[in-house]
Design a protein around this motif. Structure first.
Motif, PDB file in Angstrom:
ATOM      1  N   SER A 343       1.234  -1.059   0.237  1.00  0.00           N
ATOM      2  CA  SER A 343      -0.018   0.081   0.072  1.00  0.00           C
ATOM      3  C   SER A 343       0.659   1.545   0.275  1.00  0.00           C
ATOM      4  O   SER A 343       2.259   1.395   0.330  1.00  0.00           O
ATOM      5  CB  SER A 343      -0.730  -0.364   1.073  1.00  0.00           C
ATOM      6  OG  SER A 343      -0.195   0.071   2.319  1.00  0.00           O
ATOM      7  N   THR A 344      -0.042   2.371  -0.552  1.00  0.00           N
ATOM      8  CA  THR A 344       1.192   3.456   0.023  1.00  0.00           C
ATOM      9  C   THR A 344       1.359   3.495   1.485  1.00  0.00           C
ATOM     10  O   THR A 344       2.285   4.163   0.804  1.00  0.00           O
ATOM     11  CB  THR A 344      -0.190   5.417  -0.672  1.00  0.00           C
ATOM     12  OG1 THR A 344      -0.712   4.458  -2.028  1.00  0.00           O
ATOM     13  CG2 THR A 344       0.661   6.520  -0.952  1.00  0.00           C
ATOM     14  N   GLN A 345       0.219   3.614   2.399  1.00  0.00           N
ATOM     15  CA  GLN A 345       1.306   4.228   3.792  1.00  0.00           C
ATOM     16  C   GLN A 345       2.097   2.398   3.946  1.00  0.00           C
ATOM     17  O   GLN A 345       3.522   3.296   4.449  1.00  0.00           O
ATOM     18  CB  GLN A 345       0.062   3.449   4.663  1.00  0.00           C
ATOM     19  CG  GLN A 345      -1.129   4.354   4.859  1.00  0.00           C
ATOM     20  CD  GLN A 345      -1.812   3.888   3.271  1.00  0.00           C
ATOM     21  OE1 GLN A 345      -1.599   3.150   3.019  1.00  0.00           O
ATOM     22  NE2 GLN A 345      -3.354   5.188   3.410  1.00  0.00           N
ATOM     23  N   HIS A 346       2.028   1.738   3.699  1.00  0.00           N
ATOM     24  CA  HIS A 346       3.565   1.070   3.221  1.00  0.00           C
ATOM     25  C   HIS A 346       5.112   1.336   2.771  1.00  0.00           C
ATOM     26  O   HIS A 346       5.966   1.465   3.094  1.00  0.00           O
ATOM     27  CB  HIS A 346       3.318  -0.730   3.134  1.00  0.00           C
ATOM     28  CG  HIS A 346       4.693  -1.440   3.692  1.00  0.00           C
ATOM     29  ND1 HIS A 346       5.225  -1.774   2.431  1.00  0.00           N
ATOM     30  CD2 HIS A 346       5.436  -2.167   4.287  1.00  0.00           C
ATOM     31  CE1 HIS A 346       5.635  -2.321   2.518  1.00  0.00           C
ATOM     32  NE2 HIS A 346       6.216  -2.862   3.491  1.00  0.00           N
ATOM     33  N   ARG A 347       5.145   2.121   1.938  1.00  0.00           N
ATOM     34  CA  ARG A 347       5.859   2.573   0.735  1.00  0.00           C
ATOM     35  C   ARG A 347       6.511   3.883   1.580  1.00  0.00           C
ATOM     36  O   ARG A 347       7.540   3.576   0.911  1.00  0.00           O
ATOM     37  CB  ARG A 347       5.371   2.401  -0.616  1.00  0.00           C
ATOM     38  CG  ARG A 347       5.164   0.965  -1.395  1.00  0.00           C
ATOM     39  CD  ARG A 347       4.713   2.322  -3.179  1.00  0.00           C
ATOM     40  NE  ARG A 347       4.143   2.993  -3.170  1.00  0.00           N
ATOM     41  CZ  ARG A 347       2.807   2.404  -3.278  1.00  0.00           C
ATOM     42  NH1 ARG A 347       2.344   1.606  -3.590  1.00  0.00           N
ATOM     43  NH2 ARG A 347       1.702   3.507  -3.464  1.00  0.00           N
ATOM     44  N   ASP A 348       5.413   4.348   1.798  1.00  0.00           N
ATOM     45  CA  ASP A 348       5.681   5.844   2.773  1.00  0.00           C
ATOM     46  C   ASP A 348       6.615   5.391   3.417  1.00  0.00           C
ATOM     47  O   ASP A 348       7.767   5.995   4.047  1.00  0.00           O
ATOM     48  CB  ASP A 348       4.426   7.137   2.745  1.00  0.00           C
ATOM     49  CG  ASP A 348       5.196   7.855   2.924  1.00  0.00           C
ATOM     50  OD1 ASP A 348       5.841   9.017   2.297  1.00  0.00           O
ATOM     51  OD2 ASP A 348       4.625   8.796   4.309  1.00  0.00           O
ATOM     52  N   PRO A 399      11.946   5.717  -6.442  1.00  0.00           N
ATOM     53  CA  PRO A 399      10.915   6.795  -6.196  1.00  0.00           C
ATOM     54  C   PRO A 399      11.943   8.312  -5.769  1.00  0.00           C
ATOM     55  O   PRO A 399      12.549   8.519  -4.653  1.00  0.00           O
ATOM     56  CB  PRO A 399      10.628   6.639  -4.054  1.00  0.00           C
ATOM     57  CG  PRO A 399      11.672   5.228  -4.106  1.00  0.00           C
ATOM     58  CD  PRO A 399      12.248   4.490  -5.811  1.00  0.00           C
ATOM     59  N   THR A 400      11.989   8.398  -6.789  1.00  0.00           N
ATOM     60  CA  THR A 400      12.845   9.417  -7.138  1.00  0.00           C
ATOM     61  C   THR A 400      12.915  10.823  -6.498  1.00  0.00           C
ATOM     62  O   THR A 400      13.273  11.426  -4.902  1.00  0.00           O
ATOM     63  CB  THR A 400      13.130   9.882  -8.307  1.00  0.00           C
ATOM     64  OG1 THR A 400      12.512   9.964  -9.201  1.00  0.00           O
ATOM     65  CG2 THR A 400      14.701   9.171  -9.340  1.00  0.00           C
ATOM     66  N   ALA A 401      11.354  11.177  -6.993  1.00  0.00           N
ATOM     67  CA  ALA A 401      10.775  12.201  -6.179  1.00  0.00           C
ATOM     68  C   ALA A 401      10.933  12.564  -4.739  1.00  0.00           C
ATOM     69  O   ALA A 401      10.495  13.619  -4.512  1.00  0.00           O
ATOM     70  CB  ALA A 401       9.826  13.012  -6.924  1.00  0.00           C
ATOM     71  N   ARG A 402       9.588  11.444  -4.586  1.00  0.00           N
ATOM     72  CA  ARG A 402       9.917  10.849  -2.851  1.00  0.00           C
ATOM     73  C   ARG A 402      10.896  11.649  -1.720  1.00  0.00           C
ATOM     74  O   ARG A 402      11.185  11.882  -0.842  1.00  0.00           O
ATOM     75  CB  ARG A 402       8.967   9.706  -2.506  1.00  0.00           C
ATOM     76  CG  ARG A 402       8.306   9.545  -1.666  1.00  0.00           C
ATOM     77  CD  ARG A 402       7.737   8.965  -1.233  1.00  0.00           C
ATOM     78  NE  ARG A 402       6.288   8.547  -1.887  1.00  0.00           N
ATOM     79  CZ  ARG A 402       5.807   7.218  -2.632  1.00  0.00           C
ATOM     80  NH1 ARG A 402       6.202   6.021  -1.525  1.00  0.00           N
ATOM     81  NH2 ARG A 402       4.880   6.718  -4.110  1.00  0.00           N
TER      82      ARG A 402
END
Length: 543
Positions: A343-348, A399-402
């Motif tokens: 999920s997005t939360q896991h990646r973040d 995830p370059t920008a992040r």
């Protein structure tokens, strides 16, 4: 004839211009009903104001902005009207910047396709002459020619919108709006989608005001965590406190950077708040944000005074290596792994955790962080990497920008400088000049580790190449001793060689050999240690 492109100079990345923190609001049922009603009412005003601003296009001016604000003030308040019109202006400006970026991308795609269409089918690339390869088959050539015409029509329409000042904006997001027609594929019913849609179109955001109580008069959060909202004039009947305010039963506590937030509200400095609802989890959140004071950017020489921790970004790990000021690798390479699936939360969370470990390592080394200034905005196109779909997917997972945004923000809190370098040829030259020399029987140096060394040397201003080879005649001493030898006029040339720490060869460290301290035994003819023709060999023991 094609050549290497010019490499840009490294620079120190400036710190973030703002701070945002978030906390959960454990609201009661009554609070949830009031917040939903206020958010839906203000969201309707924001939608109407955005439609008016979009129709005005390029003819909008300060007078039109004031007229829109006066119209909204009558049914809400002056502060709510200011927040709504400012949000509308920011959203319209963001859409215009998106149009510019899309037009640049379309022109690049059209130019790439035209260059390949001009080449014969099956032609190979020629980098020396700057020629790209042709398409693999006639069918692919035909399909790409049709795509080129479609892109040209798309670019023409976009240029017409740009010239007329038209933007296409959907409050709540285009992705969520299109999801309405694919509910079965998303596993949603109409009611669940409707809840998400209404939550995304709510408006509960207020800009801060310096000098006002707790830094915000519209949405106020006291030092005790008590939250109160100034209700719009049309919803004044919902107030439970004087002056048309509604005080929530729930209190809020900012765990992250709570001391900074408390210092600002105690000094009545501006703090902006946004309240939003997550219908999937059934939770309410409040986000506090404020601007940071713009400080001077650290000079590059000062940032590199104690070396760097060079980082090579990959799709599943960060390869890091500490380099001293002379560009020499120190210690062992480090690898910080992360998993961007789920999920997005896991990646973040994975990005935050890997950057935390990296910053802790850089703090222990006492050095700045050197990283590539990557930009993969057009790196996933088929025109750039052909049919290599696996490689295109690999780049798209970066995830370059992040990573860059998180790294700059988190490093600023720990006073660690970030140095950005040009990414040209770092992987290729790093593997060519550093991968094999840094490989030992107990350490296998990867291509990514070698790339990190190349990044660090470029940040420090050193060439990536380990050393410059002497001329061919000097390699075989065609003209006698090299200039590195001490001349007869050099003072103290006959003394012992100083002990230099660190290995100069792969087998015997300096100072360990039998004649290590005797300069004459290694470079002077006629020394007693040498075997001369006039020396008699020892007699054999047998006769």
């Amino acid at each position: 004839m094609g050549g290497l492109r010019e490499v840009a100079a490294p620079f120190v990345v400036p710190g973030p211009s703002g701070v945002a923190i978030r906390a959960r609001l454990r609201v009661s049922q009554t609070d949830a009903v009031v917040l939903a009603e206020v958010g839906a009412f203000l969201g309707a005003l924001a939608s109407r104001d955005l439609a008016v601003r979009s129709r005005q296009g390029l003819s909008h001016d300060a007078g039109a902005w004031a007229a829109r604000k006066r119209e909204l003030t009558g049914c809400s308040s002056a502060r709510w009207a200011g927040s709504i019109t400012k949000a509308t202006h920011d959203q319209w400006a963001l859409a215009r910047r998106g149009q510019v970026a899309e037009m640049a991308w379309l022109r690049g795609q059209i130019a790439a396709i035209e260059a390949r269409l001009a080449r014969p089918v099956g032609a190979k690339a020629n980098k020396r002459e700057g020629l790209v390869r042709g398409y693999g088959s006639r069918a692919e050539w035909h399909a790409k020619s049709r795509r080129m015409h479609a892109l040209r029509d798309r670019l023409a329409g976009l240029e017409a919108d740009w010239a007329a000042g038209r933007v296409h904006v959907v409050r709540g997001g285009k992705q969520l709006a299109r999801l309405r027609h694919h509910l079965e594929d998303a596993g949603l019913d109409e009611q669940a989608w409707r809840q998400r849609w209404q939550a995304a179109r709510m408006f509960l955001a207020a800009d801060g005001e310096s000098g006002k109580r707790s830094g915000n008069e519209t949405i106020r959060i006291a030092d005790t965590g008590q939250v109160s909202i100034r209700l719009p004039a049309a919803l004044a009947h919902l107030a439970n406190a004087p002056h048309g305010r509604y005080v929530l039963d729930a209190t809020v506590a900012f765990r992250h950077r709570g001391e900074q937030w408390l210092d600002r509200i105690m000094a009545n400095r501006a703090v902006a708040y946004r309240i939003h609802h997550d219908p999937v989890r059934g939770r309410w959140y409040v986000t506090a944000s404020w601007q940071r004071a713009a400080g001077p950017v650290l000079p590059l020489e000062a940032a590199l005074a104690r070396g760097v921790v060079a980082v090579d970004m990959n799709d599943d790990h960060l390869a890091a290596w500490h380099l001293d000021i002379h560009g020499n690798p120190v210690g062992e390479p480090r690898r910080f792994f992360y998993d961007l699936s789920g999920s997005t939360q896991h990646r973040d969370a994975q990005v935050r955790h890997v950057l935390t470990r990296l910053l802790h390592y850089a703090r222990r080394c006492g050095a700045a962080i050197a990283i590539e200034d990557l930009d993969f905005t057009d790196g996933t196109s088929r025109e750039k990497h052909g049919r290599n779909k696996r490689f295109r997917r690999l780049i798209s997972r970066f995830p370059t920008a992040r990573l860059k945004a998180r790294l700059v923000s988190m490093a600023a809190e720990q006073d660690i400088a970030i140095v950005a370098v040009d990414p040209a040829y770092t992987s290729k030259w790093g593997a060519q000049h550093w991968q094999q020399p840094l490989t030992t029987p107990t350490r296998k140096t990867t291509r990514h580790d070698a790339a990190a060394v190349a990044i660090g040397r470029r940040a420090l201003g050193h060439p990536i190449r380990r050393r410059t080879a002497p001329p061919r005649t000097h390699q075989c001493d065609g003209y006698g001793h090299r200039t590195a030898q001490a001349g007869p006029e050099t003072w103290r040339r006959e003394e012992t060689r100083p002990r230099i720490p660190g290995p100069r060869t792969r087998c015997v460290p300096p100072g360990r050999g039998a004649k290590a301290g005797d300069q004459r035994a290694q470079h002077r003819s006629g020394h007693a240690a040498e075997h001369a023709s006039w020396q008699q060999d020892s007699l054999p023991l047998s006769h």
